[in-house]
Design a protein around this motif. Structure first.
Motif, PDB file in Angstrom:
ATOM      1  N   ARG A 696       0.850  -1.194   0.000  1.00 48.34           N
ATOM      2  CA  ARG A 696       0.000   0.000   0.000  1.00 48.34           C
ATOM      3  C   ARG A 696       0.882   1.239   0.000  1.00 48.34           C
ATOM      4  O   ARG A 696       1.880   1.301   0.701  1.00 48.34           O
ATOM      5  N   CYS A 697       0.505   2.182  -0.794  1.00 56.17           N
ATOM      6  CA  CYS A 697       1.267   3.417  -0.888  1.00 56.17           C
ATOM      7  C   CYS A 697       1.035   4.253   0.365  1.00 56.17           C
ATOM      8  O   CYS A 697      -0.115   4.449   0.792  1.00 56.17           O
ATOM      9  N   GLY A 698       2.118   4.746   0.960  1.00 54.31           N
ATOM     10  CA  GLY A 698       1.999   5.565   2.161  1.00 54.31           C
ATOM     11  C   GLY A 698       1.488   6.958   1.889  1.00 54.31           C
ATOM     12  O   GLY A 698       1.152   7.680   2.833  1.00 54.31           O
ATOM     13  N   VAL A 699       1.421   7.344   0.615  1.00 53.37           N
ATOM     14  CA  VAL A 699       0.958   8.691   0.269  1.00 53.37           C
ATOM     15  C   VAL A 699      -0.505   8.668  -0.158  1.00 53.37           C
ATOM     16  O   VAL A 699      -1.338   9.398   0.376  1.00 53.37           O
ATOM     17  N   CYS A 700      -0.833   7.807  -1.127  1.00 57.16           N
ATOM     18  CA  CYS A 700      -2.212   7.760  -1.635  1.00 57.16           C
ATOM     19  C   CYS A 700      -3.040   6.656  -0.985  1.00 57.16           C
ATOM     20  O   CYS A 700      -4.246   6.584  -1.223  1.00 57.16           O
ATOM     21  N   HIS A 701      -2.399   5.769  -0.214  1.00 51.46           N
ATOM     22  CA  HIS A 701      -3.082   4.688   0.510  1.00 51.46           C
ATOM     23  C   HIS A 701      -3.787   3.706  -0.422  1.00 51.46           C
ATOM     24  O   HIS A 701      -4.737   3.030  -0.030  1.00 51.46           O
ATOM     25  N   MET A 702      -3.309   3.601  -1.642  1.00 53.36           N
ATOM     26  CA  MET A 702      -3.848   2.644  -2.598  1.00 53.36           C
ATOM     27  C   MET A 702      -2.861   1.489  -2.768  1.00 53.36           C
ATOM     28  O   MET A 702      -1.657   1.627  -2.508  1.00 53.36           O
ATOM     29  N   THR A 703      -3.365   0.346  -3.220  1.00 52.05           N
ATOM     30  CA  THR A 703      -2.517  -0.816  -3.429  1.00 52.05           C
ATOM     31  C   THR A 703      -1.592  -0.582  -4.614  1.00 52.05           C
ATOM     32  O   THR A 703      -2.033  -0.128  -5.677  1.00 52.05           O
ATOM     33  N   VAL A 704      -0.318  -0.882  -4.417  1.00 50.32           N
ATOM     34  CA  VAL A 704       0.685  -0.705  -5.464  1.00 50.32           C
ATOM     35  C   VAL A 704       0.728  -1.977  -6.300  1.00 50.32           C
ATOM     36  O   VAL A 704       1.003  -3.067  -5.790  1.00 50.32           O
ATOM     37  N   THR A 705       0.474  -1.849  -7.572  1.00 49.32           N
ATOM     38  CA  THR A 705       0.482  -3.007  -8.473  1.00 49.32           C
ATOM     39  C   THR A 705       1.705  -3.035  -9.373  1.00 49.32           C
ATOM     40  O   THR A 705       1.987  -4.057  -9.984  1.00 49.32           O
ATOM     41  N   GLY A 706       2.407  -1.941  -9.490  1.00 47.66           N
ATOM     42  CA  GLY A 706       3.611  -1.894 -10.333  1.00 47.66           C
ATOM     43  C   GLY A 706       4.867  -1.817  -9.497  1.00 47.66           C
ATOM     44  O   GLY A 706       5.016  -2.514  -8.495  1.00 47.66           O
ATOM     45  N   LEU A 707       5.791  -0.955  -9.922  1.00 52.22           N
ATOM     46  CA  LEU A 707       7.031  -0.775  -9.186  1.00 52.22           C
ATOM     47  C   LEU A 707       6.755  -0.106  -7.849  1.00 52.22           C
ATOM     48  O   LEU A 707       5.946   0.815  -7.744  1.00 52.22           O
ATOM     49  N   MET A 708       7.460  -0.579  -6.826  1.00 49.60           N
ATOM     50  CA  MET A 708       7.267  -0.059  -5.478  1.00 49.60           C
ATOM     51  C   MET A 708       8.614   0.195  -4.840  1.00 49.60           C
ATOM     52  O   MET A 708       9.567  -0.562  -5.027  1.00 49.60           O
ATOM     53  N   CYS A 714      11.898   1.420   8.264  1.00 45.48           N
ATOM     54  CA  CYS A 714      10.559   1.268   8.846  1.00 45.48           C
ATOM     55  C   CYS A 714       9.677   0.311   8.058  1.00 45.48           C
ATOM     56  O   CYS A 714       8.647  -0.135   8.570  1.00 45.48           O
ATOM     57  N   GLY A 715      10.051   0.000   6.821  1.00 44.98           N
ATOM     58  CA  GLY A 715       9.294  -0.953   6.031  1.00 44.98           C
ATOM     59  C   GLY A 715       8.132  -0.360   5.267  1.00 44.98           C
ATOM     60  O   GLY A 715       7.415  -1.093   4.582  1.00 44.98           O
ATOM     61  N   HIS A 716       7.913   0.945   5.337  1.00 44.75           N
ATOM     62  CA  HIS A 716       6.819   1.575   4.618  1.00 44.75           C
ATOM     63  C   HIS A 716       7.306   2.082   3.269  1.00 44.75           C
ATOM     64  O   HIS A 716       8.476   2.426   3.102  1.00 44.75           O
ATOM     65  N   GLY A 717       6.391   2.133   2.307  1.00 47.78           N
ATOM     66  CA  GLY A 717       6.766   2.583   0.979  1.00 47.78           C
ATOM     67  C   GLY A 717       5.552   2.983   0.180  1.00 47.78           C
ATOM     68  O   GLY A 717       4.511   3.346   0.732  1.00 47.78           O
ATOM     69  N   GLY A 718       5.690   2.897  -1.152  1.00 47.05           N
ATOM     70  CA  GLY A 718       4.587   3.264  -2.019  1.00 47.05           C
ATOM     71  C   GLY A 718       5.040   3.462  -3.443  1.00 47.05           C
ATOM     72  O   GLY A 718       6.107   2.980  -3.852  1.00 47.05           O
ATOM     73  N   HIS A 719       4.216   4.168  -4.216  1.00 43.62           N
ATOM     74  CA  HIS A 719       4.551   4.452  -5.599  1.00 43.62           C
ATOM     75  C   HIS A 719       5.810   5.320  -5.659  1.00 43.62           C
ATOM     76  O   HIS A 719       5.995   6.231  -4.838  1.00 43.62           O
ATOM     77  N   ILE A 720       6.644   5.045  -6.638  1.00 42.97           N
ATOM     78  CA  ILE A 720       7.919   5.761  -6.732  1.00 42.97           C
ATOM     79  C   ILE A 720       7.694   7.249  -6.957  1.00 42.97           C
ATOM     80  O   ILE A 720       8.329   8.092  -6.315  1.00 42.97           O
ATOM     81  N   GLU A 721       6.772   7.594  -7.854  1.00 45.87           N
ATOM     82  CA  GLU A 721       6.530   9.004  -8.145  1.00 45.87           C
ATOM     83  C   GLU A 721       5.932   9.725  -6.933  1.00 45.87           C
ATOM     84  O   GLU A 721       6.295  10.876  -6.636  1.00 45.87           O
ATOM     85  N   HIS A 722       5.041   9.062  -6.207  1.00 44.54           N
ATOM     86  CA  HIS A 722       4.443   9.692  -5.031  1.00 44.54           C
ATOM     87  C   HIS A 722       5.491   9.934  -3.952  1.00 44.54           C
ATOM     88  O   HIS A 722       5.513  11.010  -3.323  1.00 44.54           O
ATOM     89  N   LEU A 723       6.351   8.938  -3.729  1.00 44.99           N
ATOM     90  CA  LEU A 723       7.395   9.110  -2.717  1.00 44.99           C
ATOM     91  C   LEU A 723       8.402  10.175  -3.132  1.00 44.99           C
ATOM     92  O   LEU A 723       8.926  10.908  -2.286  1.00 44.99           O
ATOM     93  N   ARG A 724       8.675  10.257  -4.417  1.00 43.70           N
ATOM     94  CA  ARG A 724       9.625  11.275  -4.890  1.00 43.70           C
ATOM     95  C   ARG A 724       9.083  12.675  -4.624  1.00 43.70           C
ATOM     96  O   ARG A 724       9.818  13.581  -4.195  1.00 43.70           O
ATOM     97  N   LYS A 725       7.795  12.880  -4.854  1.00 39.89           N
ATOM     98  CA  LYS A 725       7.199  14.182  -4.575  1.00 39.89           C
ATOM     99  C   LYS A 725       7.151  14.451  -3.072  1.00 39.89           C
ATOM    100  O   LYS A 725       7.353  15.577  -2.618  1.00 39.89           O
ATOM    101  N   TRP A 726       6.867  13.394  -2.300  1.00 45.04           N
ATOM    102  CA  TRP A 726       6.763  13.582  -0.848  1.00 45.04           C
ATOM    103  C   TRP A 726       8.110  13.975  -0.250  1.00 45.04           C
ATOM    104  O   TRP A 726       8.205  14.937   0.515  1.00 45.04           O
ATOM    105  N   PHE A 727       9.172  13.241  -0.609  1.00 45.54           N
ATOM    106  CA  PHE A 727      10.477  13.498  -0.011  1.00 45.54           C
ATOM    107  C   PHE A 727      11.172  14.715  -0.608  1.00 45.54           C
ATOM    108  O   PHE A 727      12.244  15.093  -0.144  1.00 45.54           O
ATOM    109  N   SER A 728      10.596  15.325  -1.604  1.00 48.68           N
ATOM    110  CA  SER A 728      11.151  16.588  -2.081  1.00 48.68           C
ATOM    111  C   SER A 728      10.919  17.714  -1.082  1.00 48.68           C
ATOM    112  O   SER A 728      11.618  18.730  -1.116  1.00 48.68           O
ATOM    113  N   GLY A 729       9.959  17.537  -0.194  1.00 47.95           N
ATOM    114  CA  GLY A 729       9.697  18.554   0.821  1.00 47.95           C
ATOM    115  C   GLY A 729       9.654  18.030   2.231  1.00 47.95           C
ATOM    116  O   GLY A 729       9.457  18.808   3.172  1.00 47.95           O
ATOM    117  N   HIS A 730       9.807  16.701   2.441  1.00 45.26           N
ATOM    118  CA  HIS A 730       9.771  16.108   3.772  1.00 45.26           C
ATOM    119  C   HIS A 730      10.915  15.123   3.934  1.00 45.26           C
ATOM    120  O   HIS A 730      11.498  14.640   2.959  1.00 45.26           O
TER     121      HIS A 730
END
Length: 743
Positions: A696-708, A714-730
Motif C-alpha cells: 500500500r502506498c503511504g501517500v495515496c493509501h492505494m494498493t501498489v500493483t507496479g514498481l514499489m 521502517c518498512g513503509h513505501g509506495g509508488h515511486i513518483e508519489h514518494l519522490r514528490k513527498w520526499f522533495s519537501g519532507h
C-alpha cells in the motif's frame, strides 16, 4: 589509563589455555567474582577455576547414569545474583537449572520442557533473580518464573528462529530478540505476549548475536550472516551509526568494558581468530588474537578491559591478554597506487616515516591524562600525489558501440553487416574490418549446389593455319559408327569424369578462393568442324637430298610452291574428361580466433566478446572456456561501470559460460511493514496476519500493483513518483511512524 585495581591484575595476567578433551565447547560464562568459568557443549560441561598461570578443573557436571539430551548444552549462563545457580539451553529444547549448592554429584535442579526445538540463548534478569529468558529455534521467547518453576509469558517473534535475547541494561522491563529473518524486536514484559513495541530490519540475512553497550544508553550492536557488525542508536526508531565489514559470518559479539568504541567478535566459519574492532575504523581490526586453531564459539570479558576468555571448536579454552594481541593495521601496506584509465590520472600514496614516541607536552604544567600506545589505533601517514598521464584507455571499449551494437534477433550475416557499419561510423576501422571478415567467413560456409555436367561429343574446329583439301564424297561404310558402338562409347565416356579446365569455352562463376568449389559452364558446339584425325599438322614431304625448308626466308609464292597440301579427312573424335576435386573453401576460424585473441590482448574485450556472441549460434571457435569467462567478466564489468545494465544482461544470458550470474542477488525477503511477518510466495503481497494488502502506498493509501519503493528502516513505501514528490519537501515517513527515511 587503567585504574589501579585493573593495572595490578593486568600486570600479572598472562595468556593461557586449557584442553577440554571431551569435546568442543559451544558457550562459556563467568561467575560473579570472575574466579571461575563454566564451559558447556554437546559433550562437555565443566567448571574451571582461573588461577594466575593455569586453569584448574573443579567440577564436572556431566556425571550420572542417565546422561540424556538435557546435558547437551547449546548455551550457558551464570546468575550474577546467585553464585550457585546456572542455567543451560539444551539441543532438545529443554531449559535446565543447575544448583551448585547440592551435596550430591548430580547438580540438576529443574527442567523446563516448554520449547519444541533447540534453545539458542538463555539469560538471567540483571536485577530480578527469579526471571529467566530463553530464545529457541521454534521462534518463541519464554519468560520463566523460577519461584513457581513454569513459563509465565511467551513472546512470538513471527520468525522461524530466535538466535539471541538480551535485557536492556538501563530498563528492567524490556529485552531484545534477534531472529533469522534479519529483524530486531524490542519487547516489554509488562505487556505480556503482545506485539513488540519496536521492530526493524538490521541485516540482510539471519542475525546471530546482539549486545547492548554497558555504558552508552540506547546503543545496540548486532552481528549476522551478512558478514557485518552494525551499531544502532535505538530510541523511538533505530538509526544506524556504524557498520563493520568482517571476513566471515559473525557468531558472537561483546562490547569491551571501559572502551566505548571497542567491540569483540568471533566468526561462525572460516576465521579462527578473535577480533577486537574500533567502530570508527570499520575495515581493519584494532587487535586480533590468533590462538585458536578452529572457529571460536564464545567470548566473555572479565572486569578488566585487558583480559577476556574464549572457547573454540578445537576443544580449548583460552585466556587472552591484550598485550599479546597482534595489530593487523601495523601489517597493512601504507602505500597505494590507483589509475583512472578514462581520465588518464594516476594517484599515489607514499609512506612518511615518523617516530612512535609521543611528542613532549607543550605546557608540562598541565598533567593531562593520555592513553597508552597499546590503546591507540596504529596510525600511518602517507603523502598523496596525483599525476596526469594523458588518455590511458585505448579505444578498446566504446560506450557508443555498446549502446548501438546488435547481437541478437537477426541472422549472423546481418548482425555483422550492421555492427561493421556502426564501427566504421565511429572511425574504428580495424574493428569494422574484423566484422567484415566475419561476415565473409559466414558467407563461405553457405554451399551452393554444383550443376551436373554430362559428357558429350565435342568437335573442335581445325586450326586456321592448316589448309585442307576439298572434301571427298563419303561412302556409306567409311568412318561409319553403328548405333551400338556409339551407345557403348557413350556409356564408357559417361563413366569418366570431366576435365573442364582444358576444354574450350571454360568459364568460372565464383571466386576460386571464396567458394566451396568452382562451377563451370561449357559452351559445346554439336555441329561444326570436326576434330582432324591427326593432332598435329603434317610436315612437308621430305625429299632425298633436298635441303631443309625455312619458311621465314621464303616468299609467299615460294611457300605456296614448296608446301604440298595434305588433305585431312573429317572425322568425329571424343574428349576424355577426368574429374578434379574442387578447391576447398578457405578456413577462417583459426584466423578469426587469432584476431579475437589479439583484440583481447590489446584490451579490446568488447570486440572479442561481441564477435564471439554473434558467431556462437553457428560456429564454435576453438577458444578455451576459461578464456571466454575472463573476456565476458571483463566486458560485463565495463558495461556495469557505465550503467549499461541491459547490455550486460544480454551478454550474461547469451554467452553460455556465465549463466550462474543471472541467478545471483535476485532474491529479496519481503515482510509486512505493519506486523513484520515474512510474506510467502503463495500469499503474494497479502499478509495473512493483518488480513490486508501489504503493498500500500503511504501517500495515496492505494494498493501498489507496479514498481514499489520502500524504506528498509521502517518498512513503509509506495509508488515511486508519489514518494519522490513527498520526499522533495519532507524527510519523515509519510505513514506517520516517525522514522526519518530521507536523510
Amino acid at each position: 589509563m587503567m585504574s589501579r585495581g585493573e593495572g595490578g591484575s593486568y600486570a600479572t595476567a598472562r595468556s593461557m589455555s586449557f584442553n577440554l578433551q571431551d569435546g568442543p565447547a559451544n558457550a562459556l560464562a563467568l561467575s560473579k567474582d570472575n574466579s571461575h568459568v563454566v564451559v558447556a557443549g554437546r559433550n562437555v560441561f565443566k567448571i574451571l577455576a582461573i588461577e594466575e598461570d593455569c586453569f584448574v578443573e573443579k567440577v564436572n557436571l556431566r556425571v550420572g547414569k542417565n546422561l540424556n539430551l538435557n546435558y547437551s548444552c547449546n548455551d550457558v549462563v551464570w546468575s550474577i545474583l546467585d553464585e550457585n545457580l546456572i542455567a543451560t539451553g539444551a539441543t532438545n529444547g529443554a531449559v535446565v537449572l543447575w544448583n551448585l549448592s547440592k551435596i550430591t554429584r548430580a547438580k540438576q535442579e529443574h527442567v523446563f520442557a516448554d520449547h519444541q526445538r533447540t534453545v539458542h540463548k538463555v539469560v538471567f534478569h540483571p536485577t530480578d533473580p527469579f526471571m529467566l529468558l530463553s530464545g529457541s529455534q521454534d521462534g518463541t521467547v519464554k519468560c520463566f518464573d523460577l519461584r513457581v518453576r513454569e513459563a509465565k509469558l511467551t513472546f512470538k517473534s513471527n520468525s522461524e528462529s530466535v538466535r539471541d535475547v538480551q535485557f536492556l541494561p538501563k530498563n528492567n522491563f524490556s529485552f531484545t530478540s534477534v531472529s533469522e529473518n534479519g529483524s530486531v524486536q524490542l519487547w516489554d514484559v509488562r505487556k505480556g505476549g503482545e506485539r513488540p513495541f519496536l521492530t526493524f530490519t538490521a541485516h540482510s540475512g539471519p542475525v546471530f548475536s546482539c549486545d547492548w553497550h554497558p555504558d552508552l544508553p540506547n546503543t545496540l550492536a548486532t552481528g549476522g550472516r551478512d558478514r557485518a557488525i552494525k551499531v544502532w542508536t535505538v530510541t523511538n526508531v533505530a538509526t544506524l551509526d556504524h557498520s563493520i565489514a568482517t571476513v566471515a559470518s559473525v557468531g558472537r559479539i561483546k562490547w569491551r568494558p571501559s572502551r566505548k568504541n571497542h567491540i569483540g567478535s568471533t566468526s561462525l566459519v572460516v576465521d579462527a581468530s578473535v577480533c577486537v574492532w574500533d567502530v570508527r575504523r570499520p575495515f581493519v581490526p584494532f587487535a586480533a588474537f590468533e590462538k585458536h586453531k578452529d572457529v571460536a564459539t564464545g567470548i566473555i570479558w572479565k572486569n578488566s578491559p585487558h583480559i577476556f576468555l574464549s572457547t573454540s571448536k578445537d576443544c580449548t579454552v583460552w585466556q587472552h591478554v591484550f598485550k599479546d594481541a597482534t595489530r593487523p593495521a601495523s601489517k597493512a601496506m601504507p602505500q597505494a597506487l590507483a589509475v583512472n584509465v578514462r581520465r588518464g590520472e594516476i594517484a599515489q600514496a607514499v609512506t612518511t616515516y615518523q617516530s612512535d614516541s609521543a611528542a613532549p607536552p607543550r605546557f608540562p604544567i598541565f598533567n593531562r591524562k593520555t592513553a597508552s600506545l597499546d590503546e591507540q589505533f596504529h596510525m600511518a601517514r602517507s603523502l598523496f600525489f596525483t599525476f596526469e598521464a594523458g588518455r590511458l584507455l585505448r579505444d578498446g571499449f566504446r560506450v557508443e558501440c555498446a549502446e548501438r551494437y546488435t547481437l541478437i534477433g537477426k541472422s549472423p550475416q546481418e548482425l555483422c553487416d550492421i555492427n561493421a557499419k556502426i564501427a566504421l561510423s565511429l572511425n574504428m576501422k580495424s574493428v569494422a574490418l574484423v566484422w567484415e571478415i566475419t561476415k565473409l567467413f559466414l558467407n563461405t560456409r553457405i554451399t551452393e549446389p554444383v550443376p551436373h555436367i554430362e559428357t558429350t561429343k565435342v568437335t573442335v574446329p581445325t586450326p586456321n593455319h592448316v589448309s585442307q583439301a576439298p572434301p571427298k564424297p563419303k561412302e556409306d561404310n567409311e568412318d561409319h559408327i553403328s548405333d551400338d558402338d556409339q551407345n557403348h562409347s557413350s556409356s564408357e565416356l559417361e563413366s569418366q569424369d570431366v576435365l573442364g579446365e582444358i576444354a574450350s569455352g571454360l568459364h568460372m562463376t565464383q571466386n576460386l578462393f571464396m567458394s566451396a568449389g568452382p562451377t563451370y559452364e561449357f559452351q559445346i558446339n554439336q555441329e561444326g568442324p570436326v576434330l582432324p584425325a591427326e593432332a598435329f599438322q603434317h610436315r612437308h614431304e621430305i625429299r632425298e637430298g633436298s635441303p631443309p625448308l625455312h619458311l621465314e626466308d621464303c616468299s609467299p609464292r615460294d611457300v605456296d610452291e614448296a608446301i604440298e597440301t595434305v588433305a585431312v579427312e573429317n572425322r568425329t573424335s571424343y574428349l576424355k574428361f577426368k574429374f578434379v576435386d574442387p578447391v576447398p573453401a578457405f578456413e577462417f576460424s583459426e584466423s578469426i580466433t587469432k584476431a579475437l585473441q589479439f583484440h583481447a590482448k590489446e584490451g579490446d574485450v568488447q570486440t572479442a566478446v561481441c564477435v564471439w556472441l554473434v558467431l556462437a549460434p553457428v560456429v564454435k571457435l576453438p577458444i578455451e572456456r576459461r578464456v571466454l569467462e575472463a573476456w565476458c567478466y571483463a566486458y560485463i564489468e565495463l558495461l556495469q561501470r557505465n550503467r549499461l545494465y541491459a547490455q550486460a544482461a544480454v551478454v550474461i544470458k547469451h554467452c553460455g559460460v556465465l549463466g550462474h550470474l543471472s541467478q545471483e542477488s535476485t532474491s529479496y525477503l519481503i515482510c509486512c511493514g505493519k506486523c513484520g511477518k515474512p510474506l510467502t510466495q503463495k500469499a503474494g503481497n497479502f499478509c495473512d496476519k493483518c488480513r490486508k494488502a501489504v503493498a500500500r502506498c503511504g501517500v495515496c493509501h492505494m494498493t501498489v500493483t507496479g514498481l514499489m519503493s520502500w524504506c528498509q528502516g521502517c518498512g513503509h513505501g509506495g509508488h515511486i513518483e508519489h514518494l519522490r514528490k513527498w520526499f522533495s519537501g519532507h524527510k519523515e515517513c509519510p505513514v506517520g511512524c516517525g522514522h526519518v527515511c530521507h536523510s
